[in-house]
Design an enzyme around this catalytic site. Structure first.
Site, PDB file in Angstrom:
ATOM      1  N   GLN A  76      45.744  29.171  48.532  1.00 12.70           N
ATOM      2  CA  GLN A  76      45.443  30.450  47.882  1.00 12.70           C
ATOM      3  C   GLN A  76      43.933  30.633  47.700  1.00 12.70           C
ATOM      4  OE1 GLN A  76      47.218  33.076  47.047  1.00 12.70           O
ATOM      5  NE2 GLN A  76      49.244  32.292  47.559  1.00 12.70           N
ATOM      6  N   SER A  77      43.160  30.166  48.656  1.00 14.63           N
ATOM      7  CA  SER A  77      41.702  30.123  48.530  1.00 14.63           C
ATOM      8  C   SER A  77      41.050  31.504  48.474  1.00 14.63           C
ATOM      9  CB  SER A  77      41.110  29.346  49.710  1.00 14.63           C
ATOM     10  OG  SER A  77      39.710  29.475  49.763  1.00 14.63           O
ATOM     11  N   ASN A  78      40.333  31.757  47.373  1.00 13.93           N
ATOM     12  CA  ASN A  78      39.525  32.972  47.281  1.00 13.93           C
ATOM     13  C   ASN A  78      38.395  32.946  48.311  1.00 13.93           C
ATOM     14  OD1 ASN A  78      40.866  33.979  44.843  1.00 13.93           O
ATOM     15  ND2 ASN A  78      39.873  32.249  43.843  1.00 13.93           N
ATOM     16  N   CYS A  80      38.401  31.533  51.254  1.00 13.44           N
ATOM     17  CA  CYS A  80      38.913  31.875  52.583  1.00 13.44           C
ATOM     18  C   CYS A  80      39.122  33.384  52.707  1.00 13.44           C
ATOM     19  CB  CYS A  80      40.210  31.129  52.856  1.00 13.44           C
ATOM     20  SG  CYS A  80      39.988  29.361  53.192  1.00 13.44           S
TER      21      CYS A  80
END
EC number: 3.5.99.7
Length: 340
Positions: A76-78, A80
């Site tokens: 759930q990387s912001n 990325c």
């Protein structure tokens, strides 16, 4: 000394992000006057602190002739999400390599604490933004190693990839928050915010390290307290110090004193991205008193730390605190079970 305005930079935000006084939250907690720096309102898709870092990282990539970005992070990387958004703005390909979270207490992933790659939150946005590839690996995988393997493959095809580390947190990325420190000092002067303490989430450390270097270079003694989202104080502070030192060297600045770095490790719970009751309370409190949404991974846990510091007497009614909202709200919608 290297002047920051001489370093190549792209621009993804029109002007400074707001600095707002949280009067109702301050009254509710009965402690310091709390202000918030709204870096959730930075440019690119849904905003967040990584946008500042990417302004410098993408400029460096373009200067090197890159035609593809590769970056890594959690499922759930912001970071990325925003790297992919910047790639769309610049007409670059973008490849993401992400890892699943660990379950509570290091267990296998389960319904209550897991964060599998389902089409919610940021993972949905990876799809909508059209990532050229998304590779999902198990927790603990060598993400940067996989990124370099992919980069070698793309080079063999005649492409020019540019690899960005976790969170964009290297000396080039940290420059975004060296600049932010100057922006905030101007806002403090304009708003009459006197002798504040800055409280910020601390993860990959680029935001905190940049703020520490920026304030130091401006001759400011404003303290920056990091609230760690994934590590103990003993594990996190050396990472912050290393990046502070590397960023200062990049700008040819005098060394920053070691005591300028604080990363409190009491609030991340059982692990990175795993919900805590205190995070849930903090998210609800900010929403109920100020209409501001926090995220469950970074700002929610940092706000929980701030609330505890106030309740335990670390800050009094005589103090002023500026809380950095680093964004990440899309991740809230992948963690709805925590708020059920």
């Amino acid at each position: 000394m290297v002047a920051l305005n001489e370093v190549p930079r792209r621009s993804y935000t029109d002007g400074a992000t707001p600095l707002e006084h949280l009067q109702r939250l301050s009254a509710e907690l009965g402690g310091p006057q709390i202000w918030i720096k709204r870096d959730d309102q930075l440019g690119l898709t849904q905003g967040g602190n990584k946008t500042r870092k990417l302004e410098y990282l993408i400029a460096d990539a373009l200067n090197q002739g890159a035609d593809a970005l590769i970056t890594v992070g959690g499922v759930q990387s912001n970071h990325c999400r925003l790297t992919l958004s910047a790639a769309r703005v610049e007409g670059l390909d973008c490849h993401l390599i992400v890892e699943e979270d660990l379950g509570p207490e290091g267990t296998a992933l389960g319904p209550a604490g897991s964060n599998p790659p389902e089409y919610t939150g940021n993972f949905l946005l990876f799809d909508l933004l059209g990532a050229n590839s998304v590779t999902v690996l198990g927790h603990g995988a060598d993400l940067l190693g996989e990124a370099e393997i992919l980069a070698d493959k793309l080079r063999a095809e005649g492409r020019k990839p540019y690899v960005i580390p976790v969170g964009g947190s290297n000396p080039i990325g940290a420059l975004g928050y060296v600049d932010c420190a100057v922006e905030m000092l101007d806002q403090f002067a304009e708003a009459g915010v006197d002798s504040p303490t800055i409280v910020t989430p601390s993860g990959s450390a680029g935001m905190q390290a940049g703020l520490v270097v920026g304030l130091h270079s401006a001759g400011s003694n404003i303290p920056v307290i990091g609230i760690n989202v994934s590590r103990t104080q003993a594990d996190q502070e050396p990472k912050i110090v290393d990046l502070v030192d590397a960023t200062a060297r990049f700008l040819d600045l005098p060394p920053v004193p070691r005591d300028a770095t604080t990363g409190l490790g009491d609030y991340f719970g059982t692990g990175y991205a795993l919900p805590t009751p205190e995070m849930v309370e903090a998210v609800r409190l900010f929403a109920r008193t100020e209409g501001i949404l926090l995220d469950p991974v970074y700002t929610g846990k940092a706000a929980a730390g701030l609330i505890d510091l106030i309740r335990s007497g670390r800050f009094t009614s005589e103090d002023t605190v500026v809380f950095i909202h680093s964004g990440g709200v899309p991740g809230l919608f992948a963690r709805t079970q925590a708020f059920a």
